[in-house]
Design a protein around this motif. Structure first.
Motif, short mmCIF file in Angstrom:
data_model
loop_
_atom_site.label_atom_id
_atom_site.label_comp_id
_atom_site.label_asym_id
_atom_site.label_seq_id
_atom_site.Cartn_x
_atom_site.Cartn_y
_atom_site.Cartn_z
N CYS A 46 0.84 -1.19 0.00
CA CYS A 46 0.00 0.00 0.00
C CYS A 46 0.88 1.25 0.00
N ALA A 47 0.31 2.34 -0.44
CA ALA A 47 1.10 3.56 -0.65
C ALA A 47 1.77 4.04 0.62
N ALA A 48 1.06 3.94 1.74
CA ALA A 48 1.61 4.47 2.99
C ALA A 48 2.83 3.69 3.47
N MET A 49 3.04 2.49 2.92
CA MET A 49 4.19 1.68 3.33
C MET A 49 5.29 1.67 2.28
N SER A 61 1.90 13.73 7.73
CA SER A 61 1.87 14.16 9.12
C SER A 61 0.45 14.36 9.63
N GLY A 62 -0.48 13.66 9.03
CA GLY A 62 -1.88 13.83 9.41
C GLY A 62 -2.62 14.59 8.35
N ALA A 63 -3.66 13.98 7.80
CA ALA A 63 -4.35 14.58 6.66
C ALA A 63 -5.01 15.90 7.02
N ALA A 270 -2.69 11.81 4.76
CA ALA A 270 -2.93 10.87 5.84
C ALA A 270 -1.86 9.78 5.80
N LYS A 271 -1.61 9.17 6.95
CA LYS A 271 -0.58 8.13 7.01
C LYS A 271 -1.10 6.77 6.57
N HIS A 285 -6.52 11.87 1.39
CA HIS A 285 -6.15 10.50 1.75
C HIS A 285 -4.64 10.30 1.56
N PRO A 286 -4.10 9.14 1.88
CA PRO A 286 -2.66 8.92 1.74
C PRO A 286 -2.16 9.07 0.31
#
Length: 346
Positions: A46-49, A61-63, A270-271, A285-286
């Protein structure tokens, strides 16, 4: 070029061409989609990883929640934090003074680019030199940023940038495969103002070209004239848009060496992905990896609906002259007319 070719389609042909029947989208199996997303998370895809930890720490750092569309008071911003003057508001004299594309840089040879890529030349938009790498930006400092923002009209003359608090390179070596896209380096810059205002962003996202290297896309980007249309878009179109886009503080480029700089408002992503119902309206969103839309929660079907609606609004704005006349746009953006295409082809 793609931008204006797309919006020149009559009505909403773009949405039709995308092949979506929005009424049928809710019939998708949400449980299966969510299960697929969870499986992707387990495989670290997934993108956040998939981005580096440094990128996650700085960009995710928070959406933030983006302001509601359409922007009914978009052009009624506080005078302490002005936007650039869009094409549709320019006088005839101001329009005629614009740097109409000549496509000079598309004729540069690889040997010539190897000689000039690290030189500094005045920009075609504002007529003074600009930094094209992170070291120059640091060295030219808050004095240059103040001059640039004043010239672009994004900072009142009675205000100034007093300090660069931080400069962080996020995408410094595309040849090593760690780039956030291959079109150039990306830098986060934190600044301070003499007179802080809520709508004067202190965290900026800056794009500059890659160093010349056969392993990067630098030569192809210059040949394809990638930077000039983007800068003109942010200067002349973005301030008049009824859909969300980052605020631009400065952008310029040189046709002699293909160097460019674009300084934008930084977004906070978002993370982690979460179920659709947990998102606030207009929450960001991330980040997604390019060409990996399958990473979006619930197969991204609502993401595409939002894109379709935004494209529809953009098409309507173009067709009704809210971005400028079609004649004006055709002289500024490659692909808007066959004449421009022929000029590009030499």
């Amino acid at each position: 070029g793609l931008f204006l070719r797309v919006v020149d389609l009559q009505d909403l042909q773009l949405v039709v061409a995308m092949g979506f029947d929005f009424d049928d989208l809710d019939d998708l199996d949400e449980a299966a989609a969510q299960a697929e997303h969870e499986e992707a998370k387990k495989s670290d895809s997934c993108a956040a990883m998939s981005k580096s930890q440094e990128v996650q720490d700085k960009l995710c750092s928070g959406a933030v929640v983006w302001e509601k569309w359409p922007h009914k008071t978009w052009r009624e911003t506080a005078p302490e934090a002005p936007l650039m003057k869009p094409l549709v508001e320019l006088s005839q004299e101001e329009y005629e003074a614009l740097p109409f594309p000549t496509y000079e840089q598309t004729n540069i040879t690889k040997a010539k680019l190897a000689q000039v890529w690290d030189t500094q030349e005045p920009g075609v938009n504002y007529g003074f030199k600009f930094p094209h790498n992170i070291q120059q930006l640091d060295a030219m400092g808050p004095e240059w940023i103040t001059k640039a923002f004043h010239a672009a009209g994004t900072l009142p003359k009675d205000n100034s940038v007093t300090a660069i608090k931080d400069i962080i390179g996020l995408s410094m070596n595309p040849a090593a495969g760690e780039a956030l896209g291959g079109a150039g380096i990306k830098v986060l810059v934190t600044i301070e103002y003499a007179k802080p205002q809520p709508d004067l962003h202190t965290e900026l996202f800056v794009k500059m070209p890659d160093p010349f290297d056969p392993k990067t896309e630098r030569y192809q980007n210059v040949k394809n004239n990638n930077d000039e249309p983007e800068i003109l878009f942010y200067r002349l179109i973005q301030p008049a848009l009824s859909v969300g886009a980052p605020k631009c503080y400065f952008g310029d480029m040189s046709r002699k060496n293909g160097n460019a700089i674009l300084m934008l408002q930084k977004f906070n992503f978002a993370k982690e992905w979460k179920p659709l119902a947990e998102y606030q309206p207009f929450e960001i969103h991330p980040m997604m990896d390019k060409n990996k839309d399958y990473q979006i929660t619930e197969q991204g079907r609502h993401h595409y609906v939002a894109l379709g609606r935004a494209c529809g609004a953009l098409t309507a704005a173009y067709q009704t002259g809210k971005l400028g006349t079609k004649e004006q746009l055709s002289k500024l953006f490659l692909g808007a007319s066959e004449e421009a295409v022929k000029l590009m082809d030499g």
